[in-house]
Enzyme design. Sequence first.
Site, PDB file in Angstrom:
ATOM      1  CG  HIS A   1      -0.426   0.217   2.612  1.00 38.88           C
ATOM      2  ND1 HIS A   1       0.653  -1.463   2.817  1.00 38.88           N
ATOM      3  CD2 HIS A   1       0.972   0.984   2.821  1.00 38.88           C
ATOM      4  CE1 HIS A   1       1.531  -0.487   3.889  1.00 38.88           C
ATOM      5  NE2 HIS A   1       0.915   0.965   4.488  1.00 38.88           N
TER       6      HIS A   1
ATOM      7  CG  HIS B   1       7.899   4.778  -0.225  1.00 37.61           C
ATOM      8  ND1 HIS B   1       7.609   6.310   1.022  1.00 37.61           N
ATOM      9  CD2 HIS B   1       8.116   4.464   0.851  1.00 37.61           C
ATOM     10  CE1 HIS B   1       7.970   5.730   2.444  1.00 37.61           C
ATOM     11  NE2 HIS B   1       7.460   4.583   2.341  1.00 37.61           N
TER      12      HIS B   1
END
EC number: 3.1.4.58
Length: 189
Positions: A42, A126
Site C-alpha cells: 500500500h 513509495h
Amino acid sequence: MRLFAAVLPPDEALRELGRAVDRLHELPGADALRWTGRPAWHFTLAFMGEVDEALLPDLIERLGRAARRTEEFPLRLHGGGHFGRRTLWVGAAGALDTMRMLAERTEAAARRAGVSMEEPRRYHAHLTLARTRTDTDLRPYVDALGPFEGRSWTVSRLLLIRSNLPGGGRPGEGPRYEEVGRWPLGAAG
C-alpha cells in the site's frame, strides 16, 4: 488502535509488481531481506500510530471531508529506490502533487481530530517492498527496479487501516491489516 491512512493499488497493478518482485528474489542476497507480504502492499499517506478509540468518530468525519475535497487522480507504480541501507521501495508516477495534497489533508485531519502525530515532513510516495536490520547495499535491487513501469490506474478512494502487530512469534510474521473506513474521492463522495 494503531492506524494509518492509505491508497491501495488495484489487483492488476499488484500482480504486475509481484512479477517484478519475484525477479528481485533471484538476486544474490535476497534471502537476507525481510520482504513485505503482498497483502500489505500500500501507499501510506499518514501514519497515525496508536489512536484512542474515543477520537475515531471525529477522525472518520474529517477523513471523509479530506477525501471529498480531493479529486480522483491517475497513478502508476514506477521504478524503485531506497531509504538509507535498510528499506527498499517501489515508487509512483502520475499526479503526485494530488497524492501529496491528499497525504497533507489526511495528516491535517488526524491532527485536528486530536491524534498526536510526528513532526510533518515532505510526503514521498513509495510502497515498501523489503527491509533489513543491517546495512545492506540495496543498489542492485534499485537498479533491477529502474525500468519497471506499471500500468496507470485511477486512485478513487482513501482508506483508514488498522495495523494489528504480530503476536505469534513466528519468523517473518508481519502485521495484519484491517480496513476501518473507506471514502470515495471527489465531490461525488
